[in-house]
Design a protein around this motif. Structure first.
Motif, PDB file in Angstrom:
ATOM      1  N   CYS A  50      -5.176  -8.335   1.393  1.00 31.61           N
ATOM      2  CA  CYS A  50      -4.262  -7.987   2.482  1.00 31.61           C
ATOM      3  C   CYS A  50      -5.026  -7.154   3.507  1.00 31.61           C
ATOM      4  N   GLY A  51      -4.376  -6.832   4.594  1.00 37.63           N
ATOM      5  CA  GLY A  51      -5.004  -5.995   5.615  1.00 37.63           C
ATOM      6  C   GLY A  51      -4.955  -4.537   5.221  1.00 37.63           C
ATOM      7  N   LYS A  52      -5.887  -3.761   5.733  1.00 43.98           N
ATOM      8  CA  LYS A  52      -5.944  -2.327   5.438  1.00 43.98           C
ATOM      9  C   LYS A  52      -4.663  -1.634   5.905  1.00 43.98           C
ATOM     10  N   SER A  53      -4.067  -2.141   6.981  1.00 45.14           N
ATOM     11  CA  SER A  53      -2.853  -1.520   7.519  1.00 45.14           C
ATOM     12  C   SER A  53      -1.706  -1.550   6.501  1.00 45.14           C
ATOM     13  N   ALA A  54      -1.697  -2.545   5.629  1.00 49.25           N
ATOM     14  CA  ALA A  54      -0.632  -2.640   4.619  1.00 49.25           C
ATOM     15  C   ALA A  54      -0.649  -1.422   3.698  1.00 49.25           C
ATOM     16  N   LEU A  55      -1.822  -0.861   3.481  1.00 50.18           N
ATOM     17  CA  LEU A  55      -1.939   0.302   2.593  1.00 50.18           C
ATOM     18  C   LEU A  55      -1.259   1.532   3.189  1.00 50.18           C
ATOM     19  N   ASN A  56      -1.166   1.590   4.506  1.00 49.83           N
ATOM     20  CA  ASN A  56      -0.508   2.727   5.162  1.00 49.83           C
ATOM     21  C   ASN A  56       0.940   2.431   5.524  1.00 49.83           C
ATOM     22  N   GLN A  57       1.229   1.169   5.847  1.00 49.37           N
ATOM     23  CA  GLN A  57       2.555   0.830   6.363  1.00 49.37           C
ATOM     24  C   GLN A  57       3.565   0.465   5.279  1.00 49.37           C
ATOM     25  N   ASN A  58       3.092   0.097   4.108  1.00 46.34           N
ATOM     26  CA  ASN A  58       3.990  -0.262   3.013  1.00 46.34           C
ATOM     27  C   ASN A  58       4.192   0.989   2.155  1.00 46.34           C
ATOM     28  N   PRO A  59       5.369   1.638   2.240  1.00 51.76           N
ATOM     29  CA  PRO A  59       5.570   2.905   1.527  1.00 51.76           C
ATOM     30  C   PRO A  59       5.377   2.781   0.013  1.00 51.76           C
ATOM     31  N   ALA A  60       5.840   1.696  -0.573  1.00 50.92           N
ATOM     32  CA  ALA A  60       5.706   1.532  -2.028  1.00 50.92           C
ATOM     33  C   ALA A  60       4.243   1.370  -2.416  1.00 50.92           C
ATOM     34  N   LEU A  61       3.505   0.615  -1.623  1.00 54.20           N
ATOM     35  CA  LEU A  61       2.079   0.400  -1.889  1.00 54.20           C
ATOM     36  C   LEU A  61       1.302   1.703  -1.700  1.00 54.20           C
ATOM     37  N   LYS A  62       1.635   2.435  -0.651  1.00 55.13           N
ATOM     38  CA  LYS A  62       0.974   3.722  -0.373  1.00 55.13           C
ATOM     39  C   LYS A  62       1.218   4.690  -1.532  1.00 55.13           C
ATOM     40  N   LYS A  63       2.460   4.724  -2.018  1.00 55.69           N
ATOM     41  CA  LYS A  63       2.816   5.607  -3.128  1.00 55.69           C
ATOM     42  C   LYS A  63       2.056   5.202  -4.399  1.00 55.69           C
ATOM     43  N   ALA A  64       1.974   3.885  -4.654  1.00 51.57           N
ATOM     44  CA  ALA A  64       1.271   3.390  -5.844  1.00 51.57           C
ATOM     45  C   ALA A  64      -0.224   3.727  -5.764  1.00 51.57           C
ATOM     46  N   LEU A  65      -0.814   3.598  -4.582  1.00 50.01           N
ATOM     47  CA  LEU A  65      -2.238   3.909  -4.401  1.00 50.01           C
ATOM     48  C   LEU A  65      -2.487   5.406  -4.601  1.00 50.01           C
ATOM     49  N   ASN A  66      -1.606   6.244  -4.045  1.00 46.77           N
ATOM     50  CA  ASN A  66      -1.755   7.695  -4.222  1.00 46.77           C
ATOM     51  C   ASN A  66      -1.600   8.072  -5.696  1.00 46.77           C
ATOM     52  N   ALA A  67      -0.675   7.419  -6.390  1.00 51.31           N
ATOM     53  CA  ALA A  67      -0.485   7.694  -7.821  1.00 51.31           C
ATOM     54  C   ALA A  67      -1.740   7.297  -8.605  1.00 51.31           C
ATOM     55  N   LEU A  68      -2.320   6.152  -8.256  1.00 49.62           N
ATOM     56  CA  LEU A  68      -3.555   5.709  -8.919  1.00 49.62           C
ATOM     57  C   LEU A  68      -4.669   6.726  -8.685  1.00 49.62           C
ATOM     58  N   GLU A  69      -4.801   7.197  -7.439  1.00 51.50           N
ATOM     59  CA  GLU A  69      -5.855   8.175  -7.146  1.00 51.50           C
ATOM     60  C   GLU A  69      -5.627   9.477  -7.902  1.00 51.50           C
ATOM     61  N   ASP A  70      -4.374   9.920  -8.024  1.00 51.99           N
ATOM     62  CA  ASP A  70      -4.073  11.128  -8.805  1.00 51.99           C
ATOM     63  C   ASP A  70      -4.460  10.922 -10.268  1.00 51.99           C
ATOM     64  N   GLU A  71      -4.157   9.747 -10.796  1.00 49.54           N
ATOM     65  CA  GLU A  71      -4.502   9.406 -12.174  1.00 49.54           C
ATOM     66  C   GLU A  71      -6.031   9.422 -12.354  1.00 49.54           C
ATOM     67  N   LEU A  72      -6.742   8.855 -11.384  1.00 47.28           N
ATOM     68  CA  LEU A  72      -8.207   8.825 -11.450  1.00 47.28           C
ATOM     69  C   LEU A  72      -8.802  10.226 -11.327  1.00 47.28           C
ATOM     70  N   ARG A  73      -8.142  11.099 -10.562  1.00 47.32           N
ATOM     71  CA  ARG A  73      -8.611  12.494 -10.464  1.00 47.32           C
ATOM     72  C   ARG A  73      -8.444  13.201 -11.812  1.00 47.32           C
ATOM     73  N   ASP A  74      -7.314  12.931 -12.463  1.00 42.10           N
ATOM     74  CA  ASP A  74      -7.068  13.541 -13.781  1.00 42.10           C
ATOM     75  C   ASP A  74      -8.115  13.094 -14.790  1.00 42.10           C
ATOM     76  N   LYS A  75      -8.583  11.848 -14.678  1.00 42.97           N
ATOM     77  CA  LYS A  75      -9.591  11.317 -15.609  1.00 42.97           C
ATOM     78  C   LYS A  75     -11.016  11.688 -15.185  1.00 42.97           C
ATOM     79  N   GLY A  76     -11.173  12.310 -14.018  1.00 40.93           N
ATOM     80  CA  GLY A  76     -12.501  12.698 -13.557  1.00 40.93           C
ATOM     81  C   GLY A  76     -13.262  11.597 -12.842  1.00 40.93           C
TER      82      GLY A  76
END
Length: 148
Positions: A50-76
């Protein structure tokens, strides 16, 4: 006749594609696409198709990506956020209208400094030649081989 997916259908498809992409990635794979302390948005978008803009404009996708990054931060896998990054995560970055000018000026200064160094070397070379030829001219004059 094929029907185009509506915006909501496309958003749902992108979210499903994200879940599939996330499941196929390893921690090492995520480390390969880290950029400035987060997952590189261009690489994530490529993985989703998909386009990079979808990552910012799709609220559910943005939330899922932020959750993944938080999970990855917890794992180091990703570095932890600083306090200022946590506070400012939802705020847009201030636009610096002088950034391009500063970059241009910096490149120009670099170019002029290089040219200045070259010209100084050329002047030194020419001064030494002039000195040599001045001495030669003086010698030839003293010997009477050249009119004064």
């Amino acid at each position: 006749m094929t029907r185009r997916a509506s915006g909501q259908q496309k958003a749902l498809q992108n979210l499903e594609a994200f879940e599939v992409w996330k499941a196929t990635q390893t921690d090492e794979g995520f480390k390969q696409i880290v950029y400035r302390g987060q997952l590189n948005r261009v690489e994530v978008a490529k993985g989703l198709g998909c386009g990079k803009s979808a990552l910012n404009q799709n609220p559910a996708l943005k939330k899922a990506l932020n959750a993944l990054e938080d999970e990855l931060r917890d794992k180091g896998v990703l570095p932890l956020l600083t306090d200022s990054a946590k506070k400012n995560s939802d705020r847009p970055k201030p636009y610096d209208n002088m950034a391009n000018r500063k970059l241009f000026d910096s490149k120009r200064v670099s170019s002029l400094e290089a040219e200045n160094i070259e010209l100084k070397a050329k002047v030194k070379e020419l001064e030494s030649k002039l000195e040599r030829f001045g001495e030669l001219s003086e010698t030839l004059s003293e010997m009477g081989l050249m009119p004064r």
